[in-house]
Write a protein that holds these residues in place. Structure first.
Motif, PDB file in Angstrom:
ATOM      1  N   SER A  55      -5.800   0.816  -0.386  1.00  0.00           N
ATOM      2  CA  SER A  55      -5.029  -0.424  -0.430  1.00  0.00           C
ATOM      3  C   SER A  55      -3.812  -0.309   0.485  1.00  0.00           C
ATOM      4  CB  SER A  55      -4.574  -0.715  -1.867  1.00  0.00           C
ATOM      5  OG  SER A  55      -3.760   0.343  -2.340  1.00  0.00           O
ATOM      6  N   TYR A  56      -3.233  -1.446   0.821  1.00  0.00           N
ATOM      7  CA  TYR A  56      -2.082  -1.464   1.715  1.00  0.00           C
ATOM      8  C   TYR A  56      -1.440  -2.847   1.661  1.00  0.00           C
ATOM      9  CZ  TYR A  56      -5.199  -4.182   4.678  1.00  0.00           C
ATOM     10  OH  TYR A  56      -6.042  -5.146   5.146  1.00  0.00           O
ATOM     11  N   GLN A  57      -0.289  -2.939   2.266  1.00  0.00           N
ATOM     12  CA  GLN A  57       0.360  -4.229   2.462  1.00  0.00           C
ATOM     13  C   GLN A  57       0.505  -4.460   3.953  1.00  0.00           C
ATOM     14  OE1 GLN A  57       3.982  -3.595   0.165  1.00  0.00           O
ATOM     15  NE2 GLN A  57       3.179  -4.860  -1.501  1.00  0.00           N
TER      16      GLN A  57
END
Length: 241
Positions: A55-57
Motif C-alpha cells: 500500500s502507499y499514498q
C-alpha cells in the motif's frame, strides 16, 4: 514514445516509520535503470508499490504490464514444469520456456537445482507474464559478470526494460542510467558514467566506485587519461596509446 510508469508524490510508511515521501519519478520503456542506495531507504518498498504488493499514498500510473522478483520462492517438491504450470501454457509461452531452459541449460527437478538455478527459474515465471518492465531486487548476486550479461541480453531479446537494484557497485556498469536513493528520495540520477564521476559525493554517501571507473579517475590525475572508461579493453588501449 514508449510506455511509462509514472509515480508522483509517493509516500510510504512501514510500521509507522516514514520510508520516503514526495517521491516522484518516471520509468520509460527502453530505458534500463540501475538503482543503488543504503539500507532502509525504500528500494524494496518502491518495487513492491510498483508491483502492487504494498500500500502507499500518492499517484501511480502504469501503462504496461510489470513483473519482478524480490525474493525467489519455489516449491522444492515440484519439477520446473510443475512450478511453471507448463501444461496450461500457450504455445508461445512454451516456446519461451524452452528457449530460456536451453539458454540456461536447465531441465531438471527444482529440488536438484542450486540457488542460482532456482533464481533463474523464478525469473522465468515472471517472464511468462510478458512484462514490458522487469524489476529485479538484488537477486542476481550469485551470478558471475558473464552470467549477468547473458541474462540481460536475453531480457532485451524479449523487449523487456530492466529496472535493477544492486548492492554491487560493479553491476551499475551494465546500465546506462543510474539512480541513487536516499532517505528523502532521489539523491542523484543521470547517465551512469557522469554520476560515477561525482567521486567525492559518492564516497561521502558510502559508495565505492567500480574498479575501472576508480582506476580511470586515478590515472586522469596524472594526465594519463582524459576520460573515464568502463570497458577494460578500451581502458588498456588508451593507456598504451
Amino acid at each position: 514514445m514508449g510506455a511509462k510508469i509514472h509515480l508522483e508524490n509517493i509516500e510510504k510508511y512501514v510500521k509507522n516509520q516514514l520510508i520516503f515521501e514526495h517521491f516522484s519519478f518516471e520509468f520509460e520503456e527502453g530505458k534500463d535503470i540501475c538503482i543503488i542506495g543504503s539500507e532502509s531507504v525504500g528500494k524494496t518498498s518502491l518495487f513492491k508499490i510498483i508491483l502492487g504488493l504494498s500500500s502507499y499514498q500518492g499517484s501511480l500510473k502504469k501503462e504496461v504490464t510489470c513483473a519482478g522478483l524480490i525474493c525467489p520462492v519455489v516449491n522444492k517438491k515440484e519439477s520446473i514444469y510443475e512450478f511453471l504450470d507448463y501444461e496450461s501454457l500457450s504455445l508461445e509461452d512454451r516456446k519461451l520456456v524452452k528457449a530460456f531452459l536451453n539458454f540456461s541449460s536447465y531441465d531438471y527437478l527444482i529440488q536438484k537445482l542450486s540457488l542460482p538455478c532456482q533464481i533463474k527459474v523464478s525469473i522465468l515465471k515472471e517472464l511468462l507474464k510478458h512484462p514490458t518492465f522487469l524489476f529485479l531486487d538484488d537477486v542476481l548476486y550469485v551470478f558471475s559478470k558473464s552470467e549477468k550479461r547473458a541474462l540481460f541480453e536475453f531480457f532485451h531479446r524479449c523487449n523487456i526494460t530492466i529496472i535493477y537494484v544492486t548492492s554491487n557497485m560493479e553491476d551499475v556498469l551494465f546500465f546506462p542510467y543510474l539512480l541513487i536513493m536516499g532517505r528523502h528520495g532521489i539523491l542523484i540520477e543521470g547517465n551512469t558514467i557522469q554520476v560515477l564521476k561525482e567521486e567525492k559525493i559518492l564516497k561521502r554517501l558510502g559508495f565505492s566506485l567500480p574498479f575501472l571507473i576508480d582506476l580511470s579517475l586515478q590515472l586522469s590525475c596524472y594526465d594519463l587519461l582524459q576520460d573515464v572508461y568502463s570497458d577494460e579493453r578500451e581502458l588498456t588501449n588508451q593507456i598504451w596509446k
